[in-house]
Design a protein around this motif. Sequence first.
Motif, PDB file in Angstrom:
ATOM      1  N   ASP A  68       0.766  -1.179   0.047  1.00 28.91           N
ATOM      2  CA  ASP A  68       0.051   0.029   0.028  1.00 28.91           C
ATOM      3  C   ASP A  68       0.837   1.324  -0.075  1.00 28.91           C
ATOM      4  OD1 ASP A  68      -3.103  -1.276   0.851  1.00 28.91           O
ATOM      5  OD2 ASP A  68      -1.393  -2.236   1.568  1.00 28.91           O
ATOM      6  N   SER A  69       2.117   1.128   0.972  1.00 25.22           N
ATOM      7  CA  SER A  69       2.770   2.370   0.594  1.00 25.22           C
ATOM      8  C   SER A  69       4.356   1.981   1.352  1.00 25.22           C
ATOM      9  CB  SER A  69       2.292   3.413   1.777  1.00 25.22           C
ATOM     10  OG  SER A  69       2.346   2.699   3.219  1.00 25.22           O
ATOM     11  N   GLY A  70       4.974   2.735   1.479  1.00 21.45           N
ATOM     12  CA  GLY A  70       6.517   2.713   1.846  1.00 21.45           C
ATOM     13  C   GLY A  70       7.376   1.601   1.245  1.00 21.45           C
TER      14      GLY A  70
ATOM     15  N   TYR B 177       5.664  -0.767  -1.500  1.00 24.70           N
ATOM     16  CA  TYR B 177       5.162   0.029  -2.826  1.00 24.70           C
ATOM     17  C   TYR B 177       6.256   0.319  -3.766  1.00 24.70           C
ATOM     18  CZ  TYR B 177       3.506   3.987  -5.442  1.00 24.70           C
ATOM     19  OH  TYR B 177       2.776   4.749  -6.471  1.00 24.70           O
ATOM     20  N   GLN B 178       7.732   0.863  -3.010  1.00 24.57           N
ATOM     21  CA  GLN B 178       8.673   1.059  -4.105  1.00 24.57           C
ATOM     22  C   GLN B 178       9.240  -0.071  -4.591  1.00 24.57           C
ATOM     23  OE1 GLN B 178       9.650   3.924  -5.034  1.00 24.57           O
ATOM     24  NE2 GLN B 178       8.089   5.235  -3.608  1.00 24.57           N
TER      25      GLN B 178
ATOM     26  N   CYS C 283      -1.760  -6.139  -0.827  1.00 27.59           N
ATOM     27  CA  CYS C 283      -2.164  -4.958  -0.452  1.00 27.59           C
ATOM     28  C   CYS C 283      -3.268  -4.996   0.640  1.00 27.59           C
ATOM     29  CB  CYS C 283      -2.634  -3.878  -1.340  1.00 27.59           C
ATOM     30  SG  CYS C 283      -1.431  -3.075  -2.588  1.00 27.59           S
TER      31      CYS C 283
ATOM     32  N   HIS D  19      -5.177   4.095  -2.254  1.00 25.87           N
ATOM     33  CA  HIS D  19      -4.515   5.138  -3.116  1.00 25.87           C
ATOM     34  C   HIS D  19      -3.213   4.264  -3.732  1.00 25.87           C
ATOM     35  CE1 HIS D  19      -2.953   8.622  -5.045  1.00 25.87           C
ATOM     36  NE2 HIS D  19      -1.637   8.164  -4.321  1.00 25.87           N
ATOM     37  N   GLY D  20      -2.682   3.594  -2.932  1.00 23.77           N
ATOM     38  CA  GLY D  20      -1.370   3.050  -3.245  1.00 23.77           C
ATOM     39  C   GLY D  20      -1.514   1.876  -4.285  1.00 23.77           C
TER      40      GLY D  20
ATOM     41  N   THR E  21       8.859   6.174   4.948  1.00 29.70           N
ATOM     42  CA  THR E  21       7.733   5.390   4.704  1.00 29.70           C
ATOM     43  C   THR E  21       6.211   5.728   5.593  1.00 29.70           C
ATOM     44  OG1 THR E  21       8.396   4.171   6.776  1.00 29.70           O
ATOM     45  CG2 THR E  21       9.335   3.218   4.929  1.00 29.70           C
ATOM     46  N   ASN E  22       6.483   6.644   6.436  1.00 29.68           N
ATOM     47  CA  ASN E  22       5.180   7.050   7.423  1.00 29.68           C
ATOM     48  C   ASN E  22       4.638   5.884   7.978  1.00 29.68           C
ATOM     49  OD1 ASN E  22       3.370   9.247   7.924  1.00 29.68           O
ATOM     50  ND2 ASN E  22       2.002   8.545   6.413  1.00 29.68           N
TER      51      ASN E  22
END
Length: 355
Positions: free
Chosen positions: A71-73, A76-77, A93, A99-100, A248-249
């Motif tokens: 999803d992120s971080g 995702y990358q 996810c 969104h990601g 990464t939040n």
Amino acid sequence: MQRAAGTSNSMWSALVSLVILLICVYLYLGVHIVVYSAFTVGLLLMAQVLRQRGRGMSEGFERAVLITGCDSGFGYQLAKTLDSMGFTVFAGCLCSDGHGAQTLAKEGSQRLRVLQLDVTRDEDVRLAKTLVEANLPEKGLWAVVNNAGISDWGETEWNSIEDYQKMADINLFGSIRTSIAFLPFVRASKGRMVFVSSIFAFFNCMNMGAYSMSKRGLEAFADCLRVELSSFDVKVSIIQPGNFGPATNIRTKKTTQEIWDKLDEEHKLIFNRSYIEIANSYFQSSCNAGFKDCRMVIDAMVHALTAPNPKARYLLVSLVERMFFSVFSLLPTVITDAVFTISPIYHKRKAMLYL
């Protein structure tokens, strides 16, 4: 196959050119120069072969990788990076309509597939396994990257049993659940298992008890798995990132009031509200001081997936931190515990507790 054929043809051309060159040298300069030249060129060719072997797999065509927590971080990358390298990517996810996930589906190639995958749910893992199995490329599932995880902080007594269970179910049992489900595929391809841990798996920092517990357990599982899977030529790597909070939040943001309201009356008599406010501010500022780019972690993950001899552990911290941890691990417990007394938050904490 075309690339391999091209490489083979270029090697033959080089050898033919070398023979012609050596004949010319012999005719003009004699046998000793030929022997010297042949020896030198032989060493250069050997070095080139070893260099090529050390590079490992640079492309992932016809190989698939499953990544959790995309999803992120980091997840995702990594999904975007492996997709650009030609891998078939199954991006798990938590929110497949988030969104990601939607960005990956939109910007990725046709090889990238977004999966609904909550690693705490047996049904999600089962459905993901069915989908992956039905869409594997020719060379199968090369690797599983257990990246899904959460982070939190707080004094040991501030957390409820439910808090510990949630942390362990995602960070530890989620990885175990996913690994066991997909191990048959990875074993068949003699591939890789990668686990995203943390420095807090071995660095027993204050206020990180729940997170450390989950990551230390994860590394124990990965270490045992690495020994067992070596018999099947499957390699297991552990990624140990330092402070990548801004990149990464992943950090959990809580207000002092939220922490205070969660405590029962007994603990409110022990922990000063002012200390909670200071500790919260200290934690947030520490997280904000971390790495703002996750390229170091992504590069380590790619190396773990593609190098012929990946590392068992990838410690990803600054140079100063690396030196500190190298010494820290060699010290007796009485000294490593005393290290925390140097921290200003330690003295403020002791002064504010209702002892």
